[in-house]
Scaffold this active site. Structure first.
Site, PDB file in Angstrom:
ATOM      1  N   CYS A 183      30.713  57.022  28.381  1.00 37.66           N
ATOM      2  CA  CYS A 183      30.476  56.120  27.252  1.00 37.66           C
ATOM      3  C   CYS A 183      28.991  55.817  27.136  1.00 37.66           C
ATOM      4  O   CYS A 183      28.365  55.376  28.087  1.00 37.66           O
ATOM      5  CB  CYS A 183      31.259  54.820  27.428  1.00 37.66           C
ATOM      6  SG  CYS A 183      31.014  53.665  26.065  1.00 37.66           S
ATOM      7  N   CYS A 219      27.495  48.358  24.319  1.00 40.01           N
ATOM      8  CA  CYS A 219      28.189  47.133  24.724  1.00 40.01           C
ATOM      9  C   CYS A 219      28.165  46.992  26.248  1.00 40.01           C
ATOM     10  O   CYS A 219      27.866  47.935  26.972  1.00 40.01           O
ATOM     11  CB  CYS A 219      29.629  47.125  24.210  1.00 40.01           C
ATOM     12  SG  CYS A 219      30.778  48.095  25.191  1.00 40.01           S
ATOM     13  N   GLN A 221      49.718  43.493  31.318  1.00 39.79           N
ATOM     14  CA  GLN A 221      48.644  44.201  32.017  1.00 39.79           C
ATOM     15  C   GLN A 221      48.073  45.313  31.146  1.00 39.79           C
ATOM     16  O   GLN A 221      48.816  46.044  30.484  1.00 39.79           O
ATOM     17  CB  GLN A 221      49.167  44.796  33.332  1.00 39.79           C
ATOM     18  CG  GLN A 221      49.593  43.766  34.364  1.00 39.79           C
ATOM     19  CD  GLN A 221      48.422  43.053  35.025  1.00 39.79           C
ATOM     20  OE1 GLN A 221      47.268  43.285  34.689  1.00 39.79           O
ATOM     21  NE2 GLN A 221      48.729  42.163  35.961  1.00 39.79           N
ATOM     22  N   TYR A 255      54.394  32.229  37.017  1.00 34.84           N
ATOM     23  CA  TYR A 255      53.470  32.817  36.041  1.00 34.84           C
ATOM     24  C   TYR A 255      54.048  34.172  35.611  1.00 34.84           C
ATOM     25  O   TYR A 255      53.382  35.205  35.660  1.00 34.84           O
ATOM     26  CB  TYR A 255      52.074  33.005  36.639  1.00 34.84           C
ATOM     27  CG  TYR A 255      51.519  31.810  37.374  1.00 34.84           C
ATOM     28  CD1 TYR A 255      50.810  30.810  36.705  1.00 34.84           C
ATOM     29  CD2 TYR A 255      51.685  31.660  38.757  1.00 34.84           C
ATOM     30  CE1 TYR A 255      50.289  29.719  37.393  1.00 34.84           C
ATOM     31  CE2 TYR A 255      51.168  30.572  39.444  1.00 34.84           C
ATOM     32  CZ  TYR A 255      50.473  29.605  38.755  1.00 34.84           C
ATOM     33  OH  TYR A 255      49.947  28.527  39.439  1.00 34.84           O
ATOM     34  N   GLU A 293      57.504  30.346  33.444  1.00 35.66           N
ATOM     35  CA  GLU A 293      56.400  30.728  32.569  1.00 35.66           C
ATOM     36  C   GLU A 293      56.139  29.601  31.571  1.00 35.66           C
ATOM     37  O   GLU A 293      57.069  29.023  31.008  1.00 35.66           O
ATOM     38  CB  GLU A 293      56.737  32.020  31.813  1.00 35.66           C
ATOM     39  CG  GLU A 293      55.755  32.417  30.734  1.00 35.66           C
ATOM     40  CD  GLU A 293      54.327  32.560  31.213  1.00 35.66           C
ATOM     41  OE1 GLU A 293      53.424  32.027  30.557  1.00 35.66           O
ATOM     42  OE2 GLU A 293      54.119  33.204  32.267  1.00 35.66           O
ATOM     43  N   ASP A 299      51.628  35.415  40.248  1.00 35.09           N
ATOM     44  CA  ASP A 299      50.625  36.229  39.556  1.00 35.09           C
ATOM     45  C   ASP A 299      49.850  35.310  38.623  1.00 35.09           C
ATOM     46  O   ASP A 299      50.022  35.348  37.404  1.00 35.09           O
ATOM     47  CB  ASP A 299      51.314  37.357  38.773  1.00 35.09           C
ATOM     48  CG  ASP A 299      50.318  38.296  38.104  1.00 35.09           C
ATOM     49  OD1 ASP A 299      49.106  38.201  38.389  1.00 35.09           O
ATOM     50  OD2 ASP A 299      50.753  39.125  37.275  1.00 35.09           O
ATOM     51  N   CYS A 314      43.837  38.600  40.154  1.00 33.93           N
ATOM     52  CA  CYS A 314      42.802  39.334  39.414  1.00 33.93           C
ATOM     53  C   CYS A 314      41.411  38.825  39.751  1.00 33.93           C
ATOM     54  O   CYS A 314      40.432  39.259  39.144  1.00 33.93           O
ATOM     55  CB  CYS A 314      43.054  39.248  37.913  1.00 33.93           C
ATOM     56  SG  CYS A 314      43.035  37.565  37.263  1.00 33.93           S
TER      57      CYS A 314
END
Length: 439
Positions: A69, A73, A274, A303, A324, A367, A394
């Site tokens: 790429c 950006c 995801q 979650y 959730e 999660d 994450c």
């Protein structure tokens, strides 16, 4: 005056790390581990500095000479680093987080953290891109990516990190929206696009503030130019929270469909899913293997989103209760469980509030978002007493903080597997398994 710096490693961020002659740590944008670079300071703090590359004096063998790429950006800051080096750096960042935030001895951290699971695709992996909206020098609508931590919008016409059906959509969307909206923005502040190479679904979501909007002309123009299977308008407050007021289907099926493992998931535009489908399957596999569920095992999925873990766990025979908070995800989860013909008890509510009401658990999946577990959740986990906990994270640093809290509460970290869902970036998912200490 420029100073020559040797780059030692990659940080958990877009910059690489070296030391100035003074011994001060310096974070250098545009460098990779192993480079010798001439740098110019852009920020000089008491304990660290930030710099940019003026000249690459000696190029690192880890430097990617032809990144796929060439866009301006900042979405893929590690594209200049070879993929093998990216995987090693991500594991190193998880280990460092355990040492610095979790206060683990380095030897134990090195033993617990496995090698990073590589992505099947180094490029063309993202099933979702989100484009910010602005105007160009002529006052015309412009779509692009926001620079991390800034309001600067980098215009983009093509994104090779996205799956093939999405790669050239930014340009088509920009042209179509300029035609449909004219010189007005009509409250449009974001465009979300999802695509699947498995189901061939493409959804365009127009995020706008509530109010008048040219539905008919936008629907006709985008349906013709972009060929989506679904076009929706999401009316929401503009800003970080983006509280959704209403979702309106303008064209097509009104949601996006993806195949993950043996199951099909319907996903509403505001709902989380995801972004790397193939690697999400690895997350599910690692959780199932780590928890070793049997028929009748009582498992809570916190979650839970649209059911990424809940549905495979239920299909494996577990008795699953899923918690959730987001309304759109709760609706998606119920619908997806019904389509998969599995039983999942769905609880719509905040994890910290609902967890103490679930009773004693055999196993648990968490999660959480990037901020990690909310205050009090670790105590509630300990009170529920699951024998095993799978924590999918994450963010290595909030995860490491929670690891330390879990260990103080009677759970021992058994394994941690970094999984690369985000090639060409520093982001990494970690699947960790905890076992309750024998009491």
């Amino acid at each position: 005056m420029a100073e020559i710096v040797h780059i030692d490693r990659m940080s958990y961020g877009s910059a690489a790390v070296g030391r100035l002659k003074s011994g001060k740590t310096v974070f250098v944008e545009g460098a990779v581990a192993g480079d010798n670079v001439a740098v110019e300071l852009v920020q000089d703090k008491k304990t660290f500095a930030r710099a940019r590359v003026c000249q690459i004096v000696d190029s690192s063998p880890l430097r990617e000479q032809r990144p796929a790429c060439q866009a301006a950006c900042s979405g893929c800051p590690w594209r200049i680093l070879s993929y093998g080096a990216q995987l090693e750096a991500k594991r190193a960042n998880v280990v460092d987080a355990l040492v610095k935030n979790g206060k683990f001895p380095r030897e134990r951290a090195e033993q617990l953290v496995a090698a990073t699971v590589p992505s099947k695709r180094e490029w063309g992996y993202r099933n979702k891109i989100e484009l910010g909206c602005g105007t160009d020098g002529r006052g015309l609508l412009s779509l692009g990516f926001y620079q991390e931590g800034a309001h600067q919008l980098d215009p983009v016409e093509c994104c090779p990190a996205a799956v093939r059906p999405l790669q050239k959509l930014p340009r088509a969307l920009s042209g179509a929206l300029r035609y449909a909206l004219g010189s007005e923005t009509c409250g449009l502040f974001r465009v979300g696009v999802r695509g699947s190479v498995r189901t061939k679904d493409v959804e365009v979501a127009l995020w706008t503030t509530p109010g008048a909007f040219p539905r008919a002309v936008a629907s006709k123009t985008l349906a013709s130019s972009c060929k989506p299977t679904s076009l929706v308008r999401v009316m929401a407050d503009e800003g970080a929270a983006r509280k959704v007021k209403k979702v309106e289907a303008l064209f097509g099926k009104g949601c996006w469909e993806e195949q993950l493992g043996d199951f099909r998931f319907l996903v509403s535009a505001p709902s989380f899913f995801q972004v790397n489908t193939a690697q999400a399957e690895r997350l599910v596999q690692l959780v199932l293997e780590g928890l070793e569920v049997e028929p009748g095992t009582y498992v809570a999925d916190l979650y839970a989103g649209g059911g990424t873990f809940s549905i495979p766990l239920a299909a494996a025979g577990a008795d699953v209760v899923a918690v959730e908070a987001a309304g759109s995800s709760v609706r998606d989860l119920r619908r997806n469980a019904q389509r998969a013909d599995v039983e999942v008890e769905v609880v719509g509510g905040d994890t910290a509030r609902e967890l103490p009401e679930l009773g004693e658990l055999d196993a648990l999946v968490v999660d959480p978002p990037r901020a990690g577990l909310a205050p009090g959740v670790v105590d509630s986990i300990a009170a529920a007493g699951p024998q095993k906990v799978a924590y999918v994270s994450c963010d290595p640093f909030t995860w490491a903080r929670d690891v330390a809290l879990l260990e103080k509460s009677g759970y021992q970290l058994h394994s941690a597997v970094p999984v690369d869902l985000f090639p060409q970036t520093y982001h990494v998912e970690t699947v960790s398994i905890f076992r309750r200490a024998i009491q």
